[in-house]
Design a protein around this motif. Structure first.
Motif, PDB file in Angstrom:
ATOM      1  N   THR A  37       0.808  -1.221   0.000  1.00 33.72           N
ATOM      2  CA  THR A  37       0.000   0.000   0.000  1.00 33.72           C
ATOM      3  C   THR A  37       0.841   1.271   0.000  1.00 33.72           C
ATOM      4  OG1 THR A  37      -0.176  -0.012   2.423  1.00 33.72           O
ATOM      5  CG2 THR A  37      -1.899  -1.151   1.175  1.00 33.72           C
ATOM      6  N   ARG A  42       2.225   0.160  -4.383  1.00 32.93           N
ATOM      7  CA  ARG A  42       0.990   0.215  -5.172  1.00 32.93           C
ATOM      8  C   ARG A  42       1.295   0.096  -6.666  1.00 32.93           C
ATOM      9  NH1 ARG A  42      -3.501   2.359  -2.581  1.00 32.93           N
ATOM     10  NH2 ARG A  42      -4.262   3.242  -4.517  1.00 32.93           N
ATOM     11  N   HIS A  46      -0.054  -2.844  -9.132  1.00 26.57           N
ATOM     12  CA  HIS A  46      -0.756  -2.604 -10.397  1.00 26.57           C
ATOM     13  C   HIS A  46      -0.012  -3.267 -11.557  1.00 26.57           C
ATOM     14  CE1 HIS A  46      -4.183   0.089  -9.585  1.00 26.57           C
ATOM     15  NE2 HIS A  46      -3.478   0.485  -8.531  1.00 26.57           N
ATOM     16  N   LYS A  67      -6.269  -0.757   4.353  1.00 22.53           N
ATOM     17  CA  LYS A  67      -5.599  -0.247   3.156  1.00 22.53           C
ATOM     18  C   LYS A  67      -5.364  -1.364   2.142  1.00 22.53           C
ATOM     19  CE  LYS A  67      -3.235   3.728   5.226  1.00 22.53           C
ATOM     20  NZ  LYS A  67      -1.911   4.357   5.497  1.00 22.53           N
ATOM     21  N   ALA A  70      -8.634  -1.939   0.413  1.00 22.49           N
ATOM     22  CA  ALA A  70      -8.923  -0.859  -0.530  1.00 22.49           C
ATOM     23  C   ALA A  70      -8.091  -1.014  -1.804  1.00 22.49           C
ATOM     24  CB  ALA A  70      -8.645   0.487   0.133  1.00 22.49           C
ATOM     25  N   LEU A  71      -6.838  -1.406  -1.666  1.00 22.22           N
ATOM     26  CA  LEU A  71      -5.999  -1.618  -2.844  1.00 22.22           C
ATOM     27  C   LEU A  71      -6.529  -2.780  -3.673  1.00 22.22           C
ATOM     28  CD1 LEU A  71      -3.516  -1.167  -4.598  1.00 22.22           C
ATOM     29  CD2 LEU A  71      -2.192  -2.514  -2.954  1.00 22.22           C
ATOM     30  N   ARG A  72      -6.938  -3.853  -3.018  1.00 20.11           N
ATOM     31  CA  ARG A  72      -7.497  -4.983  -3.758  1.00 20.11           C
ATOM     32  C   ARG A  72      -8.738  -4.561  -4.551  1.00 20.11           C
ATOM     33  NH1 ARG A  72      -9.283 -10.189  -0.431  1.00 20.11           N
ATOM     34  NH2 ARG A  72     -10.687  -8.638   0.464  1.00 20.11           N
ATOM     35  N   SER A  73      -9.599  -3.761  -3.946  1.00 16.76           N
ATOM     36  CA  SER A  73     -10.785  -3.280  -4.663  1.00 16.76           C
ATOM     37  C   SER A  73     -10.393  -2.430  -5.868  1.00 16.76           C
ATOM     38  CB  SER A  73     -11.670  -2.470  -3.713  1.00 16.76           C
ATOM     39  OG  SER A  73     -12.146  -3.275  -2.654  1.00 16.76           O
ATOM     40  N   GLU A  74      -9.369  -1.622  -5.694  1.00 20.64           N
ATOM     41  CA  GLU A  74      -8.865  -0.792  -6.784  1.00 20.64           C
ATOM     42  C   GLU A  74      -8.356  -1.659  -7.939  1.00 20.64           C
ATOM     43  OE1 GLU A  74      -5.015   2.071  -7.104  1.00 20.64           O
ATOM     44  OE2 GLU A  74      -6.339   2.427  -5.384  1.00 20.64           O
ATOM     45  N   LEU A  75      -7.627  -2.703  -7.613  1.00 23.20           N
ATOM     46  CA  LEU A  75      -7.125  -3.605  -8.648  1.00 23.20           C
ATOM     47  C   LEU A  75      -8.273  -4.351  -9.325  1.00 23.20           C
ATOM     48  CD1 LEU A  75      -4.052  -5.183  -6.779  1.00 23.20           C
ATOM     49  CD2 LEU A  75      -4.029  -3.296  -8.413  1.00 23.20           C
ATOM     50  N   ALA A  77     -11.214  -3.411  -9.833  1.00 25.81           N
ATOM     51  CA  ALA A  77     -12.051  -2.568 -10.681  1.00 25.81           C
ATOM     52  C   ALA A  77     -11.688  -2.728 -12.154  1.00 25.81           C
ATOM     53  CB  ALA A  77     -11.914  -1.108 -10.259  1.00 25.81           C
ATOM     54  N   THR A  78     -10.433  -2.990 -12.440  1.00 25.61           N
ATOM     55  CA  THR A  78     -10.014  -3.205 -13.821  1.00 25.61           C
ATOM     56  C   THR A  78      -9.613  -4.656 -14.105  1.00 25.61           C
ATOM     57  OG1 THR A  78      -7.814  -2.404 -13.169  1.00 25.61           O
ATOM     58  CG2 THR A  78      -9.284  -0.828 -14.238  1.00 25.61           C
TER      59      THR A  78
END
Length: 417
Positions: A37, A42, A46, A67, A70-75, A77-78
């Motif tokens: 994180t 990060r 990615h 955190k 949250a990073l996993r959710s961000e990844l 998303a795409t």
């Protein structure tokens, strides 16, 4: 300054019976990214999300579960397939948790620095559990302490401990290796490296540099202990002398010696690999166009070194560019680096150029991620263990990976030296 002999950094030893193959089948993860994180963490996460092959078993790790989620959710998303990417919670002060984390993985890659403060427990856990370890440290004291504390343990367990898998020091280690391979064998070799970049410092690099300035005496003492403990290559000489500032060394630029970890890494690869010849010398420079830039840079480093000696001013400086902070995507997109190596030996001259994008962040994330994938997935790597360099542990395979990932390695022979 007198030249110094480098010593071998983890001569080939090989994994103990059942080491690598056993880990493939019994450990749940191929790669664990620790410090995922943070800013560079990060970017590395990615990169892995985009480039990891199907079936790679990998996980995010760090001290803050929220955190990480949250990073996993961000990844996800795409990359929807990553919605269930495993998360491992562990703190750098929790030795038991770090040991459990290390035992779960074949390779652990960490971005948590400054490593002299936060890195010892994790690398020790990897050495104890036979887990391959990677970091992006440019801190000589940390690397030397790791050798003194963990090298022999790692040799016994089959772990490969590979430091400096970012801009420090992959372009130089692999660039010099490629240059040497195009020069004649069995003769004295000379290589000079010249680096250019328009990128700024990262928060982590800035903090690490300030700590190194503040710990100068301890760093020198640890380096001496490392030299006493680290065997010299039998019948061979390896040198990484610090030169003076000079003009016209490379395409008419000013050549400014860089007292970074990079020449030490190159020297240790040379000590470990006989292909570097019976008498090898490497010198490392920044290539600078204009004299006022040279004067300003030297003055600035001197001022930072002086201010770093006092805790109050050091804390103030660190607060201006803290670890975990970095430039936005637009600034990174404008950044670049080029490292040019001029090698001579046996009457031949070879020039190699390694170049890429933003060195401190985007390319460092790429270097670290591809190093982790190389150790975890690539067959036919040299049989090494203990503390080793990227050139000694992954050389040709990692170079090929980076070429496929967009890093340029251009080599040409320019005729007689």
């Amino acid at each position: 300054m007198p030249e110094r002999n480098e010593r071998a950094d983890g001569a080939p030893g090989g994994h103990p019976p059942g080491g690598t193959a056993a880990r493939e089948n019994t450990r749940p993860y191929d790669v664990v990214l620790f410090g995922a994180t943070g800013f560079t963490g990060r970017l590395t996460a990615h990169y892995l999300a985009r480039q990891a092959p199907p079936g790679l078993r990998w996980a995010l790790a760090g001290r803050d579960a929220r955190k990480l989620a949250a990073l996993r959710s961000e990844l996800a998303a795409t990359h929807p397939a990553l919605a269930d990417l495993p998360l491992l919670e562990a703190d750098v002060t929790d030795g038991a948790a770090l040991r459990q984390l290390a035992a779960s993985a074949r390779v652990v890659a960490t971005t948590v620095g400054p490593y002299i403060r936060y890195g010892h427990a994790l690398v020790a856990a990897c050495a104890d559990t036979g887990t391959d370890y990677l970091d992006i440290s440019g801190e000589p004291e940390f690397v030397d302490l790791t050798y003194l504390r963990c090298h022999e343990r790692a040799r016994r367990t089959g772990a490969r401990l590979v430091h400096s898998c970012g801009f420090d020091s992959i372009p130089y280690d692999l660039g010099v290796r490629l240059t040497v391979e195009r020069l004649p064998e069995g003769v004295p070799l000379r290589v000079d490296g010249f680096v250019r970049s328009n990128a700024g410092l990262s928060g982590g690099t800035f903090s690490s540099a300030l700590l190194a300035f503040a710990r100068g005496r301890r760093m020198a003492r640890t380096a001496r202990e490392r030299r006493r403990a680290d065997p010299r290559p039998p019948g061979r000489t390896v040198r990484t002398p610090v030169d003076r500032i000079r003009r016209g060394a490379d395409q008419g630029d000013w050549a400014v010696p860089l007292p970074t970890i990079d020449p030490r890494v190159v020297g240790r690869s040379a000590a470990a690999l006989e292909r570097y010849g019976p008498d090898f010398r490497y010198r490392h420079y920044a290539a600078v166009r204009h004299l006022p830039t040279v004067v300003g840079g030297v003055a600035g480093l001197g001022t930072l070194a002086l201010l770093a000696q006092h805790p109050s001013t050091r804390r103030l400086l660190m607060s201006r560019l803290a670890p975990g902070e970095g430039p936005d995507a637009a600034r990174r997109a404008r950044s670049w680096f080029s490292a040019r190596f001029v090698g001579t030996g046996g009457g031949r001259r070879v020039v190699t150029e390694v170049s890429g994008g933003d060195p401190g962040y985007d390319e460092t994330a790429k270097f670290l991620a591809e190093s982790a994938l190389c150790l975890a997935l690539d067959g036919g790597l040299p049989e090494t263990s203990g503390q080793v360099t990227t050139a000694a542990a992954m050389g040709e395979a990692l170079t090929a990976r980076l070429v496929r990932a967009g890093v340029r390695f251009d080599v040409r022979e320019e005729g007689p030296a």
